[in-house]
Motif scaffolding. Sequence first.
Motif, PDB file in Angstrom:
ATOM      1  N   GLN A   1      86.018  42.962  52.891  1.00 51.45           N
ATOM      2  CA  GLN A   1      86.608  41.762  53.189  1.00 51.45           C
ATOM      3  C   GLN A   1      85.990  40.590  52.918  1.00 51.45           C
ATOM      4  O   GLN A   1      84.662  40.259  53.704  1.00 51.45           O
ATOM      5  CB  GLN A   1      87.444  41.871  54.319  1.00 51.45           C
TER       6      GLN A   1
ATOM      7  N   ARG B   1      87.367  36.633  53.118  1.00 55.21           N
ATOM      8  CA  ARG B   1      88.010  35.839  54.384  1.00 55.21           C
ATOM      9  C   ARG B   1      89.304  35.500  53.958  1.00 55.21           C
ATOM     10  O   ARG B   1      89.656  35.855  52.661  1.00 55.21           O
ATOM     11  CB  ARG B   1      86.860  34.428  54.541  1.00 55.21           C
ATOM     12  N   ALA B   2      90.076  34.796  54.772  1.00 57.55           N
ATOM     13  CA  ALA B   2      91.439  34.350  54.632  1.00 57.55           C
ATOM     14  C   ALA B   2      91.421  33.085  54.015  1.00 57.55           C
ATOM     15  O   ALA B   2      90.646  32.189  54.497  1.00 57.55           O
ATOM     16  CB  ALA B   2      92.228  34.419  55.800  1.00 57.55           C
TER      17      ALA B   2
ATOM     18  N   SER C   1      94.361  29.940  53.566  1.00 53.14           N
ATOM     19  CA  SER C   1      95.472  29.456  54.262  1.00 53.14           C
ATOM     20  C   SER C   1      96.018  28.138  53.943  1.00 53.14           C
ATOM     21  O   SER C   1      96.958  27.721  54.600  1.00 53.14           O
ATOM     22  CB  SER C   1      95.410  29.783  55.625  1.00 53.14           C
TER      23      SER C   1
ATOM     24  N   ILE D   1      99.540  33.227  52.366  1.00 53.27           N
ATOM     25  CA  ILE D   1      98.006  33.231  52.798  1.00 53.27           C
ATOM     26  C   ILE D   1      97.318  34.652  52.217  1.00 53.27           C
ATOM     27  O   ILE D   1      97.767  35.671  52.219  1.00 53.27           O
ATOM     28  CB  ILE D   1      97.979  33.515  54.271  1.00 53.27           C
TER      29      ILE D   1
ATOM     30  N   TYR E   1      89.304  40.244  48.802  1.00 50.16           N
ATOM     31  CA  TYR E   1      88.343  40.929  49.028  1.00 50.16           C
ATOM     32  C   TYR E   1      87.180  41.018  47.771  1.00 50.16           C
ATOM     33  O   TYR E   1      87.529  40.453  46.924  1.00 50.16           O
ATOM     34  CB  TYR E   1      88.985  42.466  48.899  1.00 50.16           C
TER      35      TYR E   1
ATOM     36  N   ILE F   1     100.804  42.660  50.078  1.00 54.93           N
ATOM     37  CA  ILE F   1     100.497  43.672  51.155  1.00 54.93           C
ATOM     38  C   ILE F   1     101.985  44.412  51.348  1.00 54.93           C
ATOM     39  O   ILE F   1     103.059  43.606  51.187  1.00 54.93           O
ATOM     40  CB  ILE F   1      99.897  43.338  52.417  1.00 54.93           C
ATOM     41  N   ARG F   2     101.966  45.628  51.461  1.00 56.38           N
ATOM     42  CA  ARG F   2     103.306  46.234  51.705  1.00 56.38           C
ATOM     43  C   ARG F   2     103.430  46.776  53.337  1.00 56.38           C
ATOM     44  O   ARG F   2     102.163  46.863  54.129  1.00 56.38           O
ATOM     45  CB  ARG F   2     103.428  47.699  50.982  1.00 56.38           C
ATOM     46  N   ASP F   3     104.318  47.140  53.773  1.00 54.29           N
ATOM     47  CA  ASP F   3     104.797  47.487  55.147  1.00 54.29           C
ATOM     48  C   ASP F   3     103.774  48.942  55.232  1.00 54.29           C
ATOM     49  O   ASP F   3     103.840  49.692  54.382  1.00 54.29           O
ATOM     50  CB  ASP F   3     106.109  47.947  55.462  1.00 54.29           C
ATOM     51  N   GLY F   4     103.234  48.900  56.774  1.00 52.02           N
ATOM     52  CA  GLY F   4     102.559  50.183  56.781  1.00 52.02           C
ATOM     53  C   GLY F   4     101.152  50.435  56.364  1.00 52.02           C
ATOM     54  O   GLY F   4     100.472  51.641  56.231  1.00 52.02           O
ATOM     55  N   GLU F   5     100.825  49.445  55.473  1.00 56.76           N
ATOM     56  CA  GLU F   5      99.572  49.366  54.837  1.00 56.76           C
ATOM     57  C   GLU F   5      98.637  48.294  55.459  1.00 56.76           C
ATOM     58  O   GLU F   5      99.070  47.499  56.076  1.00 56.76           O
ATOM     59  CB  GLU F   5      99.651  48.940  53.400  1.00 56.76           C
ATOM     60  N   THR F   6      97.118  48.872  55.491  1.00 57.23           N
ATOM     61  CA  THR F   6      96.200  47.852  56.158  1.00 57.23           C
ATOM     62  C   THR F   6      95.732  46.983  54.767  1.00 57.23           C
ATOM     63  O   THR F   6      95.944  47.263  53.686  1.00 57.23           O
ATOM     64  CB  THR F   6      94.891  48.545  56.453  1.00 57.23           C
ATOM     65  N   LEU F   7      95.116  45.945  54.958  1.00 63.57           N
ATOM     66  CA  LEU F   7      94.567  44.919  54.016  1.00 63.57           C
ATOM     67  C   LEU F   7      93.497  46.014  53.249  1.00 63.57           C
ATOM     68  O   LEU F   7      93.764  45.593  51.908  1.00 63.57           O
ATOM     69  CB  LEU F   7      94.011  43.904  54.616  1.00 63.57           C
ATOM     70  N   ASP F   8      93.102  46.684  53.690  1.00 65.69           N
ATOM     71  CA  ASP F   8      91.929  47.424  52.807  1.00 65.69           C
ATOM     72  C   ASP F   8      92.695  48.252  52.061  1.00 65.69           C
ATOM     73  O   ASP F   8      92.185  48.505  50.856  1.00 65.69           O
ATOM     74  CB  ASP F   8      90.949  48.266  53.776  1.00 65.69           C
TER      75      ASP F   8
ATOM     76  N   VAL G   1      94.053  37.040  51.752  1.00 63.59           N
ATOM     77  CA  VAL G   1      92.678  37.685  52.631  1.00 63.59           C
ATOM     78  C   VAL G   1      92.007  38.287  51.257  1.00 63.59           C
ATOM     79  O   VAL G   1      92.718  39.392  50.475  1.00 63.59           O
ATOM     80  CB  VAL G   1      92.820  38.652  53.429  1.00 63.59           C
TER      81      VAL G   1
END
Lengths: 220, 220
Positions: free
Chosen positions: A62, A64-65, A67, A78, A82, A33-40, A80
């Motif tokens: 989504q 699940r996570a 870990s 970790i 999809y 994931i990048r800064d400023g981004e949601t997981l979606d 998440v």
Amino acid sequence: MIFTVRRSRLQVLLIERGNQPYLGQPALPGGFIRDGETLDEAALRELSEETGLDGRTLHLEQLRAYSDPDRDPRGRVITVAYLALGPDLPLPVAGTDAAAAHWEPVSSALADDTSLAFDHAAILRDGLERARSQLEHTTVAAAFCPEPFTVGDLRRIYEAVWGFSLDPSNFRRKVTRTEGFLNPTGERRSSETGRPAALYRRGAASLLIPPLLRSGEVSS
Amino acid sequence: MIFTVRRSRLQVLLIERGNQPYLGQPALPGGFIRDGETLDEAALRELSEETGLDGRTLHLEQLRAYSDPDRDPRGRVITVAYLALGPDLPLPVAGTDAAAAHWEPVSSALADDTSLAFDHAAILRDGLERARSQLEHTTVAAAFCPEPFTVGDLRRIYEAVWGFSLDPSNFRRKVTRTEGFLNPTGERRSSETGRPAALYRRGAASLLIPPLLRSGEVSS
DNA sequence: GCAAAAGTGTTACAAGTACACCCATGG
DNA sequence: CCATGGGTGTACTTGTAACACTTTTGC
């Protein structure tokens, strides 16, 4: 984890790893994931980077996570997970990471527990169960069908994901009775053999009431 | 997100925030994961730190991840929410963070969308829907009941979580017919009024087949 | 005509809903 | 006795499983 149905089998997109660890082994596509981004948004971006597909045209949810601190030998990661479901998709564009991407039947990917990198076999098992369950309660199965499609096309999706045969006449009644599942186009399609079938597009409904349970299986 | 049923109402444990942001506002309890810990372990640890409860005696499950980049004004924080269900629990021990912890009915916590800190109102709504759905398909409702319990106790759990009344006779048949849901103790319990009820303990089954759907609601 | 798939009809059965009714206790 | 909640019985309705049967095409 991108699922499609090709040649009547549920298939998953796997990439061949180009780096250590698990170099050369198949794995589920993914990224960071990048800064400023949601997981979606990150899931949509990775989907498009690795396959060239526009995620807005398929179903994405989504899962699940995961870990376990030892799940990645390089250190703490970790994930998440999809789940994406789409119609018989074109073979992935040879993008940056996608060179070694290919479709593989879910059953064979799960046949050997150690064939997939990391804990991806466990993730794939969870995703398969989620997809099977979603077919009971929602209309996502239609996301697997290129439009327009027939009731038979839709039934073959259920059979491929659930892994057993359904009674065509009872199946037909159930899906056509559910308001908003199928929109008739009025057109018909002839195949090599048999009576031409009516064509449909996806309806507006997203929930199946009553649900279409997978208890009533017919010997495949 | 810790749920219990007290005085026939579904309640959630909230803490009053002792720091900025949202100082003084109610929030769901939580904390940060540590190195070498799974998310499940972190959820159990936070549960015990903030409430003094042993998480192994109640039901705990992962809900989902929340990742909006602006959900925490201090910076990027991704939360993986967990759901815990337990019997009418003792008021939280005054631990480090727990001094200002209290039970609150879910309905009143959700009445005002801005009463909870961060995006915790949205998380609570998702958790409520998950709990309602879990009652249909699993035996977790028994996790809300201090053992031993009666069929009436169990029914009042369903009524509190779903928010409407159930037919006592039909409910009884459904739960007693499901193999492994209830283990009869052979004992009975008299209450202030009415015929004494048979006592049960939780059975080994975790899935409800057939499910106990919340379609058939009776005017509460 | 024949094979194959679409589509309709029907019967048998399982499960759920609504509700009448009996049981056992405290006051 | 009565009120109250526990517990049983039952008619009605809804949905499903199984399968016979008709329709419409390609070969």
